[in-house]
Design a protein around this motif. Structure first.
Motif, short mmCIF file in Angstrom:
data_model
loop_
_atom_site.label_atom_id
_atom_site.label_comp_id
_atom_site.label_asym_id
_atom_site.label_seq_id
_atom_site.Cartn_x
_atom_site.Cartn_y
_atom_site.Cartn_z
N ILE A 16 0.82 -1.21 0.00
CA ILE A 16 0.00 0.00 0.00
C ILE A 16 0.86 1.26 0.00
O ILE A 16 0.62 2.19 -0.76
CB ILE A 16 -0.97 0.00 1.20
CG1 ILE A 16 -1.93 -1.18 1.09
CG2 ILE A 16 -1.74 1.32 1.29
CD1 ILE A 16 -2.77 -1.21 -0.18
N CYS B 290 -8.49 0.01 2.91
CA CYS B 290 -8.11 -0.97 1.88
C CYS B 290 -9.31 -1.80 1.44
O CYS B 290 -9.52 -2.01 0.24
CB CYS B 290 -7.00 -1.89 2.40
SG CYS B 290 -5.40 -1.08 2.57
N ALA C 30 -4.16 -6.70 -0.05
CA ALA C 30 -3.25 -5.65 0.39
C ALA C 30 -2.26 -6.25 1.38
O ALA C 30 -2.65 -6.96 2.30
CB ALA C 30 -4.02 -4.51 1.05
#
Length: 143
Positions: free
Chosen positions: A71, A111, A98
């Motif tokens: 990320i 996310c 993620a």
């Protein structure tokens, strides 16, 4: 025991080759890349890109079954990169996990809201659990 000339062997090899999935890791840390490659390359066709621009230029050729995405990357973060990838019609439904050092509950929610199927916090301490997550994400995406 089967020899290569037997039908059972051919069926086993054929099924095994068909079942091998393609994972694409988008990760800008060489150390993390090495860890994931070591852990996953035996069971998957494993490719890595170090940035969003790199993956965008290669995605059509790579055609992965699952994305593992950092990320907090330098040029384009993982959330924005996933949005760009999913804007490509062929990849609008590609599953993504993620993989991030951002461990606060809000980071995880962000996310998931961005479209990731799951969030794994680095460092990955339980590899068996991580592997089960990859397998279940691949299974649910193929339904």
């Amino acid at each position: 025991y089967h020899t290569p000339a037997t039908k059972g062997y051919d069926a086993f090899v054929g099924d095994h080759l068909l079942a091998r999935k393609r994972l694409l890791l988008i990760e800008d840390s060489p150390e993390t890349l090495l860890v994931f490659r070591t852990l996953l390359q035996e069971d998957f066709d494993f490719t890595a890109c170090s940035s969003c621009p790199e993956v965008l230029s290669q995605i059509e050729t790579l055609s992965p079954d699952l994305l593992l995405m950092d990320i907090a990357m330098a040029e384009v973060n993982g959330v924005d990169c996933l949005k760009r990838l999913r804007a490509i019609p062929k990849f609008e439904n590609i599953p993504a996990i993620a993989v991030t050092a951002l461990a606060y509950p809000q980071d995880k929610r962000d996310c998931l809201e961005a479209g990731f199927q799951a969030v794994v916090v680095k460092p990955v301490l339980n590899f068996e659990e991580f592997r089960r997550l990859i397998d279940s994400t691949l299974q649910s995406s193929s339904k």
